[in-house]
Every structure is written in C-alpha cells, then in structure tokens.
Scaffold this motif. Structure first.
Motif, PDB file in Angstrom:
ATOM      1  N   ASP A   1       0.649  -1.228  -0.007  1.00 27.21           N
ATOM      2  CA  ASP A   1       0.005   0.024  -0.115  1.00 27.21           C
ATOM      3  C   ASP A   1       0.745   1.408  -0.105  1.00 27.21           C
ATOM      4  O   ASP A   1       0.534   2.209  -0.619  1.00 27.21           O
ATOM      5  N   ALA A   2       2.002   1.221   0.730  1.00 26.95           N
ATOM      6  CA  ALA A   2       2.725   2.555   0.772  1.00 26.95           C
ATOM      7  C   ALA A   2       3.395   2.669  -0.531  1.00 26.95           C
ATOM      8  O   ALA A   2       3.463   4.008  -0.838  1.00 26.95           O
ATOM      9  N   LYS A   3       3.869   1.436  -0.792  1.00 19.91           N
ATOM     10  CA  LYS A   3       4.538   1.573  -2.293  1.00 19.91           C
ATOM     11  C   LYS A   3       3.606   2.145  -3.445  1.00 19.91           C
ATOM     12  O   LYS A   3       4.217   3.000  -4.126  1.00 19.91           O
ATOM     13  N   SER A   4       2.382   1.779  -3.619  1.00 20.81           N
ATOM     14  CA  SER A   4       1.731   2.154  -4.227  1.00 20.81           C
ATOM     15  C   SER A   4       0.842   3.517  -4.207  1.00 20.81           C
ATOM     16  O   SER A   4       0.626   4.305  -5.082  1.00 20.81           O
ATOM     17  N   SER A   5       0.783   3.757  -2.802  1.00 21.42           N
ATOM     18  CA  SER A   5       0.206   5.083  -2.631  1.00 21.42           C
ATOM     19  C   SER A   5       1.304   6.447  -2.716  1.00 21.42           C
ATOM     20  O   SER A   5       0.745   7.574  -3.043  1.00 21.42           O
ATOM     21  N   VAL A   6       2.214   6.247  -2.013  1.00 25.97           N
ATOM     22  CA  VAL A   6       3.287   7.173  -1.616  1.00 25.97           C
ATOM     23  C   VAL A   6       3.987   7.862  -3.120  1.00 25.97           C
ATOM     24  O   VAL A   6       4.467   6.995  -4.053  1.00 25.97           O
ATOM     25  N   GLN A   7       3.911   9.202  -3.155  1.00 27.47           N
ATOM     26  CA  GLN A   7       4.428   9.817  -4.207  1.00 27.47           C
ATOM     27  C   GLN A   7       5.246  11.027  -3.887  1.00 27.47           C
ATOM     28  O   GLN A   7       5.096  11.506  -2.706  1.00 27.47           O
ATOM     29  N   HIS A   8       5.751  11.834  -4.715  1.00 26.28           N
ATOM     30  CA  HIS A   8       6.531  13.291  -4.182  1.00 26.28           C
ATOM     31  C   HIS A   8       5.273  14.263  -4.405  1.00 26.28           C
ATOM     32  O   HIS A   8       4.908  14.295  -5.346  1.00 26.28           O
ATOM     33  N   CYS A   9       5.192  15.022  -3.458  1.00 26.23           N
ATOM     34  CA  CYS A   9       4.364  16.192  -3.647  1.00 26.23           C
ATOM     35  C   CYS A   9       5.013  17.227  -4.786  1.00 26.23           C
ATOM     36  O   CYS A   9       6.241  17.483  -4.831  1.00 26.23           O
ATOM     37  N   SER A  10       3.947  17.691  -5.753  1.00 30.30           N
ATOM     38  CA  SER A  10       4.532  18.330  -6.603  1.00 30.30           C
ATOM     39  C   SER A  10       5.123  19.825  -6.412  1.00 30.30           C
ATOM     40  O   SER A  10       5.850  20.429  -7.218  1.00 30.30           O
ATOM     41  N   VAL A  11       4.971  20.235  -4.985  1.00 30.61           N
ATOM     42  CA  VAL A  11       5.137  21.807  -4.747  1.00 30.61           C
ATOM     43  C   VAL A  11       6.608  21.368  -4.081  1.00 30.61           C
ATOM     44  O   VAL A  11       7.670  21.948  -4.384  1.00 30.61           O
ATOM     45  N   CYS A  12       6.499  20.573  -3.041  1.00 31.24           N
ATOM     46  CA  CYS A  12       7.677  20.565  -2.045  1.00 31.24           C
ATOM     47  C   CYS A  12       8.565  19.321  -2.250  1.00 31.24           C
ATOM     48  O   CYS A  12       9.482  19.139  -1.474  1.00 31.24           O
ATOM     49  N   SER A  13       8.093  18.304  -2.939  1.00 33.88           N
ATOM     50  CA  SER A  13       8.762  17.043  -3.140  1.00 33.88           C
ATOM     51  C   SER A  13       8.787  16.172  -2.138  1.00 33.88           C
ATOM     52  O   SER A  13       9.376  15.097  -1.871  1.00 33.88           O
ATOM     53  N   ASN A  14       7.974  16.563  -0.875  1.00 35.65           N
ATOM     54  CA  ASN A  14       7.911  15.501   0.406  1.00 35.65           C
ATOM     55  C   ASN A  14       6.997  14.254  -0.045  1.00 35.65           C
ATOM     56  O   ASN A  14       6.378  14.598  -1.087  1.00 35.65           O
ATOM     57  N   LEU A  15       7.466  13.416   0.628  1.00 35.71           N
ATOM     58  CA  LEU A  15       6.306  12.195   0.489  1.00 35.71           C
ATOM     59  C   LEU A  15       5.072  12.532   0.967  1.00 35.71           C
ATOM     60  O   LEU A  15       4.901  12.903   1.994  1.00 35.71           O
ATOM     61  N   THR A  16       4.122  11.841   0.063  1.00 36.65           N
ATOM     62  CA  THR A  16       2.540  12.084   0.333  1.00 36.65           C
ATOM     63  C   THR A  16       1.598  11.239  -0.314  1.00 36.65           C
ATOM     64  O   THR A  16       2.214  10.590  -1.409  1.00 36.65           O
ATOM     65  N   ASP A  17       0.662  10.837   0.382  1.00 35.67           N
ATOM     66  CA  ASP A  17      -0.557  10.153  -0.560  1.00 35.67           C
ATOM     67  C   ASP A  17      -1.321  11.052  -1.339  1.00 35.67           C
ATOM     68  O   ASP A  17      -2.067  10.406  -2.391  1.00 35.67           O
ATOM     69  N   ALA A  18      -1.587  12.238  -1.124  1.00 36.78           N
ATOM     70  CA  ALA A  18      -2.186  13.215  -1.816  1.00 36.78           C
ATOM     71  C   ALA A  18      -1.406  14.294  -2.403  1.00 36.78           C
ATOM     72  O   ALA A  18      -0.363  14.759  -1.616  1.00 36.78           O
ATOM     73  N   ASP A  19      -1.739  14.923  -3.483  1.00 38.52           N
ATOM     74  CA  ASP A  19      -0.918  16.007  -4.192  1.00 38.52           C
ATOM     75  C   ASP A  19      -1.529  17.295  -4.334  1.00 38.52           C
ATOM     76  O   ASP A  19      -2.942  17.209  -4.941  1.00 38.52           O
ATOM     77  N   PRO A  20      -1.364  18.293  -4.022  1.00 38.51           N
ATOM     78  CA  PRO A  20      -0.210  18.775  -3.090  1.00 38.51           C
ATOM     79  C   PRO A  20      -0.386  18.244  -1.886  1.00 38.51           C
ATOM     80  O   PRO A  20      -1.509  17.710  -1.327  1.00 38.51           O
ATOM     81  N   CYS A  21       0.809  17.978  -0.930  1.00 37.36           N
ATOM     82  CA  CYS A  21       0.714  17.326   0.344  1.00 37.36           C
ATOM     83  C   CYS A  21      -0.096  18.066   1.354  1.00 37.36           C
ATOM     84  O   CYS A  21      -0.344  19.341   1.300  1.00 37.36           O
TER      85      CYS A  21
ATOM     86  N   ALA B   1       2.712  10.931   5.582  1.00 39.51           N
ATOM     87  CA  ALA B   1       1.600  10.548   4.833  1.00 39.51           C
ATOM     88  C   ALA B   1       0.856   9.237   5.494  1.00 39.51           C
ATOM     89  O   ALA B   1       1.614   8.322   6.045  1.00 39.51           O
ATOM     90  N   PRO B   2      -0.340   9.143   5.497  1.00 38.54           N
ATOM     91  CA  PRO B   2      -1.028   8.210   6.216  1.00 38.54           C
ATOM     92  C   PRO B   2      -0.443   6.558   6.016  1.00 38.54           C
ATOM     93  O   PRO B   2      -0.104   5.812   6.659  1.00 38.54           O
ATOM     94  N   SER B   3      -0.376   6.350   4.623  1.00 38.43           N
ATOM     95  CA  SER B   3      -0.077   4.835   4.068  1.00 38.43           C
ATOM     96  C   SER B   3       1.596   4.730   4.693  1.00 38.43           C
ATOM     97  O   SER B   3       1.955   3.598   5.065  1.00 38.43           O
ATOM     98  N   MET B   4       2.499   5.923   4.615  1.00 42.92           N
ATOM     99  CA  MET B   4       4.003   5.563   5.432  1.00 42.92           C
ATOM    100  C   MET B   4       3.763   5.285   6.731  1.00 42.92           C
ATOM    101  O   MET B   4       4.411   4.716   7.435  1.00 42.92           O
ATOM    102  N   GLY B   5       2.794   6.187   7.549  1.00 43.86           N
ATOM    103  CA  GLY B   5       2.774   6.113   8.819  1.00 43.86           C
ATOM    104  C   GLY B   5       2.061   4.773   9.265  1.00 43.86           C
ATOM    105  O   GLY B   5       2.862   3.835  10.283  1.00 43.86           O
TER     106      GLY B   5
END
Lengths: 203, 203
Positions: free
Chosen positions: A51-71, B6-10
């Motif tokens: 789940d983490a592998k498929s949900s986590v992406q980089h925020c298009s603004v700050c590049s932090n890891l996030t499930d939703a964009d922007p973070c 991010a929730p999935s990371m958490g």
C-alpha cells in the motif's frame, strides 16, 4: 546459510537481508519471529508494504512524500506561505514538525551535493525550489541541511544562487545541544557555540 | 510521530516497528528506503512474507520449521537415526548444520524452561522427545541447549527424565572458544575450561 532453512524461510531471510541495516543474522531472527506471528499480523505488514509503495508519491510543490498531491503541509491554509525550510529528506520534515515550532512550508531536496558520490546540484530538487521562490512570493528560505561537510556545501551552494533573487536566506544555528555538557562537547561544536554567542539582556 | 508522515507511510512505519529490534527510528528509515525501491522489489518482499507464513509448519517428528512434513533432515536416509540433538529453536539447528560435523537428527524444544517467564516443561516439545526415544531406537541424546541459566536448567531436567530410559545422555562441551584469548576470557568460562581439561597424548 539459508540453505539450512526450509525454502520459504530461506527466501524470506534473503528478502529481509536486502534491507539497509539488516544483516543475515538479523534477517534470520526477524523471519523466525514473523512465522510465529498470526497470519493476520503478517498479512497486515505485507499489505502495508504494498500500500505504501503504491500510494506514496512526491508532492509536486515541495517534493515531500505524500499520499495526496499537493501534500497536507502545502495545502494547509494556516501555514505561512512566504517561509520555506529546505531539508535533505522526508525524515527531516518529520524532525522539524516534531518541534511544533515551525509554521512555514518545506522543500525536500532528496539528497545533498556530494561530488564523492557523484551527486551534483542537478540530481537534487533545486530547480523546483528556484521556481517556487520566483513565482510564489517566498520571502525567506531557511537552509536546514545537516551540519556536515555535504550539508554545509549544499547550504553554501543554495545561498549563492538564492541571494540574487532578493530574498532572505538563513541557516539553522549550530552550538551546544540543549542539555549538553561543555566538558563532553567536541572542539568544533564548542568553537561554533563561541562564534555564535549572543548578548544576554539584564533585567 | 507517524502522524507527520503520509497515512500510508505512517501505517508501514507502525507495522515495521512491531518487529523485534526495530525501534521507531529504524522503522522510519526502513520505510523511507522501501518506498524508494522498485514496485517489483517491494512485491517480492511482501510475497515472501505471505508465502513463508502460509508454507512453514512444524515437522511432526522433530518440530523444526519446514515446508514439507516430515522435514528434509528427518527424511534424509543418510543420517543416523539413533542420535538426536536437542536444541532450543530452529536457528540452533542452522548453527549446528553449519558445522557440517553432525549427521544425526534434531529435536527442537521451541523454548527453554524458565519459571521467571512462566515456561515449564509442558510448554516445550518434551513429550514428543520422550515418545521418539521410546519408539524410534534412539541410543544417544545430545543436550545442546545454550550454556545459560535456562539452558542449563533445561538440560538438567531433560537428563533426569531421559536417563531412566536406558540411553546415553550427553551435554555439549563448554570451554574457551576457538581462536579465543585466555586474557579476555571471563572467569566462568575459564573455570569451565579448566574443569573440562583433557589429557594430551605425546607422540
């Protein structure tokens, strides 16, 4: 060594020992622990992984890891948008957030400049930082890379390219850690603490 | 702390930190590493987890972990069936096999007698050991539990109930480790080495 284990155990040990900081001995201990756990527990770990592998992406603004964009941080209306703290990686964002003392935004570089490892400015998220500063009304950039050789070099590089853009550029302070012991501080830290001394107001 | 991720990371960090020897800091580092790996790598780990959990069972003869019952060792025709080595857990079987010096069978207790932790003889695979000795022509049992308080207590208990069955019961030797340094040996080890001295044949 896994040859002495049942094949499915051997494969699990092999997969676990690919993880950073997990040697073959720890992998063996973890695998033996895991097969003792309930099927539900093991499934829960396996699912969290996928789940983490498929949900986590980089925020298009700050590049932090996030499930939703922007973070979550970039889309938080209560945060100052004129202040950006630049850090090496996502765990540094977590460290900063834990202070509960910072209400600006972040920019995650995903690395530090390190010629030894072949990492130059182009390998880091620096262009997107410049774009943010130019287009989004940023007034101060705090350089919060580690106080190491690479962290310092990266901060100096960023300061040089950010200052011409007419904004404030600051660096997090170095000195004795809170609760630290003068006796046990290394010379470099103590020198820094001395250089960074500040006037004490009398009442 | 996972609240800052991010929730999935958490969730992944939470699952990883349930593993033995993995604190929240290591779990965080592992999770950050895992989301950087390819989807194929992560799937491979997740599948190895589920596969080991569903395939691995206890051998009905020796209680070692195995994918097939009886296990590879118990069904190996080339091994002596009159010699059984009793160990605490499956990783001890691996340690013994690594010596390539043992060609008998095993019996895995899955623990040691430890009144402090509420583990008595009934919690261990002792009844099945007695059944094997009575029914399968075992002539010698080697007690290879750890040289610790619990390991020693378990060995003494087993020796007491095995001896009346008219077989040889032995205990693995204690002494200086191979390549060890007399200077650095602790007193207990050195005492044991002295007590266990053996005559040297002259040519």
């Amino acid at each position: 060594m896994p040859a002495f284990f049942a094949p499915s155990m051997g494969r699990l040990i092999e997969e676990l020992s690919k993880l950073p900081g997990i040697g073959s001995k720890s992998a063996q201990r973890l695998a033996l622990h895991l097969v003792k756990r309930s099927e539900e527990d093991v499934r829960s770990l396996a699912e969290a992984l996928m789940d983490a592998k498929s949900s986590v992406q980089h925020c298009s603004v700050c590049s932090n890891l996030t499930d939703a964009d922007p973070c979550e941080i970039c889309s938080d209306e209560n945060r100052r948008r004129d202040l950006v703290c630049v850090v090496e990686d996502p765990s540094d964002v977590v460290a900063m957030e834990r202070t509960r003392d910072y209400d600006g935004l972040y920019h995650v570089l995903h690395g530090l400049i390190s010629p030894m490892d072949g990492v130059g400015p182009d390998e880091l998220r620096i262009r997107s930082l410049l774009d943010r500063v130019r287009q989004e009304g940023v007034e101060e950039v705090i350089l919060a890379t580690d106080p190491t050789v690479e962290g310092e070099a990266t901060a100096m590089y960023l300061a040089r390219i950010l200052r011409p853009l007419g904004i404030s550029v600051s660096r997090i302070a170095r000195g004795l850690p809170e609760g630290g012991d003068l006796d046990y501080a290394d010379e470099a830290t103590l020198s820094r603490a001395l250089q960074g001394r500040y006037p004490v107001e009398s009442d």
